[in-house]
Design a protein around this motif. Sequence first.
Motif, short mmCIF file in Angstrom:
data_model
loop_
_atom_site.label_atom_id
_atom_site.label_comp_id
_atom_site.label_asym_id
_atom_site.label_seq_id
_atom_site.Cartn_x
_atom_site.Cartn_y
_atom_site.Cartn_z
N PRO A 381 -20.08 3.28 19.69
CA PRO A 381 -19.29 3.57 18.49
C PRO A 381 -17.90 4.08 18.83
O PRO A 381 -17.68 4.70 19.87
N THR A 382 -16.98 3.80 17.94
CA THR A 382 -15.59 4.25 18.10
C THR A 382 -15.48 5.72 17.72
O THR A 382 -15.96 6.15 16.69
N LEU A 383 -14.82 6.48 18.58
CA LEU A 383 -14.63 7.91 18.33
C LEU A 383 -13.69 8.13 17.14
O LEU A 383 -12.81 7.30 16.85
N ALA A 384 -13.87 9.26 16.46
CA ALA A 384 -13.06 9.58 15.28
C ALA A 384 -11.72 10.18 15.71
O ALA A 384 -11.42 11.35 15.47
N LEU A 385 -10.92 9.35 16.37
CA LEU A 385 -9.60 9.78 16.81
C LEU A 385 -8.61 9.70 15.65
O LEU A 385 -8.86 9.06 14.63
N ALA A 386 -7.47 10.35 15.83
CA ALA A 386 -6.40 10.24 14.84
C ALA A 386 -5.73 8.88 14.98
O ALA A 386 -5.77 8.26 16.05
N SER A 387 -5.11 8.40 13.93
CA SER A 387 -4.51 7.06 13.95
C SER A 387 -3.47 6.93 15.05
O SER A 387 -3.37 5.89 15.71
N TYR A 388 -2.68 7.99 15.27
CA TYR A 388 -1.65 7.91 16.30
C TYR A 388 -2.27 7.86 17.70
O TYR A 388 -1.66 7.32 18.63
N GLN A 389 -3.50 8.40 17.85
CA GLN A 389 -4.16 8.32 19.16
C GLN A 389 -4.58 6.88 19.47
O GLN A 389 -4.50 6.45 20.62
N PHE A 390 -5.01 6.14 18.46
CA PHE A 390 -5.31 4.72 18.68
C PHE A 390 -4.06 3.96 19.09
O PHE A 390 -4.10 3.10 19.97
N SER A 391 -2.93 4.30 18.48
CA SER A 391 -1.65 3.67 18.85
C SER A 391 -1.26 4.03 20.27
O SER A 391 -0.73 3.20 21.02
N MET A 392 -1.51 5.28 20.66
CA MET A 392 -1.21 5.72 22.02
C MET A 392 -2.04 4.95 23.04
O MET A 392 -1.53 4.54 24.09
N ILE A 393 -3.32 4.74 22.73
CA ILE A 393 -4.18 3.97 23.64
C ILE A 393 -3.63 2.57 23.84
O ILE A 393 -3.54 2.07 24.96
N GLN A 394 -3.26 1.93 22.72
CA GLN A 394 -2.73 0.57 22.81
C GLN A 394 -1.47 0.51 23.66
O GLN A 394 -1.33 -0.35 24.53
N ALA A 395 -0.55 1.45 23.42
CA ALA A 395 0.72 1.45 24.15
C ALA A 395 0.52 1.72 25.64
O ALA A 395 1.13 1.06 26.49
N LEU A 396 -0.34 2.68 25.96
CA LEU A 396 -0.58 3.01 27.37
C LEU A 396 -1.32 1.89 28.08
O LEU A 396 -1.02 1.58 29.24
N ASP A 397 -2.28 1.28 27.39
CA ASP A 397 -2.99 0.15 28.01
C ASP A 397 -2.07 -1.04 28.23
O ASP A 397 -2.24 -1.80 29.19
N ASN A 398 -1.10 -1.23 27.35
CA ASN A 398 -0.16 -2.35 27.51
C ASN A 398 0.69 -2.19 28.77
O ASN A 398 1.14 -3.18 29.36
N VAL A 399 0.93 -0.93 29.17
CA VAL A 399 1.68 -0.68 30.40
C VAL A 399 0.85 -1.14 31.60
O VAL A 399 1.39 -1.66 32.58
N GLY A 400 -0.47 -0.93 31.52
CA GLY A 400 -1.36 -1.36 32.59
C GLY A 400 -1.78 -0.22 33.49
O GLY A 400 -0.95 0.39 34.15
N TRP A 401 -3.08 0.06 33.49
CA TRP A 401 -3.64 1.12 34.34
C TRP A 401 -4.83 0.59 35.11
O TRP A 401 -5.59 -0.25 34.62
N ARG A 402 -5.02 1.09 36.29
CA ARG A 402 -6.23 0.86 37.06
C ARG A 402 -7.08 2.11 36.88
O ARG A 402 -6.75 3.17 37.42
N LYS A 403 -8.16 1.99 36.10
CA LYS A 403 -8.94 3.14 35.67
C LYS A 403 -10.25 3.24 36.46
O LYS A 403 -11.00 2.27 36.54
N TYR A 404 -10.52 4.43 36.99
CA TYR A 404 -11.73 4.65 37.78
C TYR A 404 -12.52 5.84 37.23
O TYR A 404 -12.12 6.99 37.39
N PRO A 405 -13.65 5.56 36.57
CA PRO A 405 -14.53 6.65 36.15
C PRO A 405 -15.17 7.31 37.37
O PRO A 405 -15.51 6.64 38.35
N VAL A 406 -15.32 8.61 37.31
CA VAL A 406 -15.86 9.39 38.42
C VAL A 406 -17.10 10.15 37.95
O VAL A 406 -17.07 10.79 36.89
#
Length: 444
Positions: A381-406
């Motif tokens: 399920p999608t977390l109950a984030l604020a609308s601007y947080q969803f926009s932040m995720i989109q913008a940061l992901d568009n930059v491109g990250w190599r993500k490693y869960p630990v």
Amino acid sequence: MDYTGGSQEAQHLCVLVHGLWGNPNHLAAMAKSLRAKHPEDNLHILVAKRNSGSFTYDGIELGGERVCQEIEEEIEKLAKLGQEIKRLSIVGYSLGGLVARYAVGLLDSKGFFEKIKPMNFTTFATPHLGVRTPLRGWHNHVWNVLGARTLSTSGRQLFTIDKFRGTGRPLLEILADPESIFIKGLAKFKRRTLYTNIINDRSAVYYTTGISKTDPYTNLDNIKINYLKGYDDVIIDPACPIAPSDPEESDTTFSARFIKSSQTTIGRLPLILAMVIFIPIGVVVFLINSGVQSLRSNRRIRLYERGLAGIEPGNYRVPLLLTGMREAVEDVYENLNSAQSNEYLVEGTEEEEANNEPGSPRSERPQTPKTTEKSSYPDVPTLALASYQFSMIQALDNVGWRKYPVHIHKVRHSHAAIIIRTEKPSFDEGKAVFRHWLDEEFIL
């Protein structure tokens, strides 16, 4: 032994930035690992010092300006000694990752990257989306609003209740605006990498440190984790992080679950008793200390704005848009923060569908191995984030990250263990994190 600095031959500068309530000593193990991998003639290491301790209360903006000045002064000092820096890497831990992102925007706006090539930008357990717990309704005000006021300017910015510099928007939203100097500077780095704890990070939980709108790790009993080979079951395979657990290996009977629950409760009795006795005292100390530190921080900020703090703010106030008792205090804060439970958007509602429509894909949906032909594993399920947080995720992901869960197993303080904040055997899993970062991700 000091692992910072470098020889005159080093042309690559790596800057390490500590987190909230932190100091350079927190990054000693990181600096030691860097030096063991890259000798002095290959890499010059700088650990930022001017945001130590209670100075981290002063906000991401002021912290970023301090780090920017430290970088400029270090490069100028080395140039006078005949050493030319041609490449730059920046590493941020916790709040330090946000401070580093601010500093990157300032550096780029001043033309810094026209002369020096940006190489690696890495964060460890950094709350890129803030520390606001995904809650709805009045719960939001109890913790997310009141909690924000215990950490002065940094607290308001981390909980995204600030209005930054007349924009009417939180600083973290500006920091992730696609048209901002911060995103444009970040995009110039050759590699952007983040490491995020999946459990037991009481300061900054998975969704924010992993830049994600879901959290597939809320119940590890229901999933099978796929680890990268050779990294001690600590680094999770980002291409295929989880799969449905094997029903034959799961404790599905009521009796098994009861026994497991009872054992867990008994094992936690000393902790529960300690919390009942000490947490009320700790909360009082925490609030008193927060009030004192906030007053001191506000005084420092006023002096800073008047140019009386050793740095001229006018040198760093560039346009934001290119187009348009510390250990105890920290422990109490983490206990309060970890007591909150996430809430989710209701599936099928307009709000949930809007945040999962094309162009805003569920990139965090759990993946199963290709060998699994039929999988009925439910959507996360999608977390109950604020609308601007969803926009932040989109913008940061568009930059491109190599993500490693630990996955830190040994201790319930993974926020410190992920970078071996203190040299002790229980934090040894952090060595696997450093080894992966330096062997697989860090470009010299």
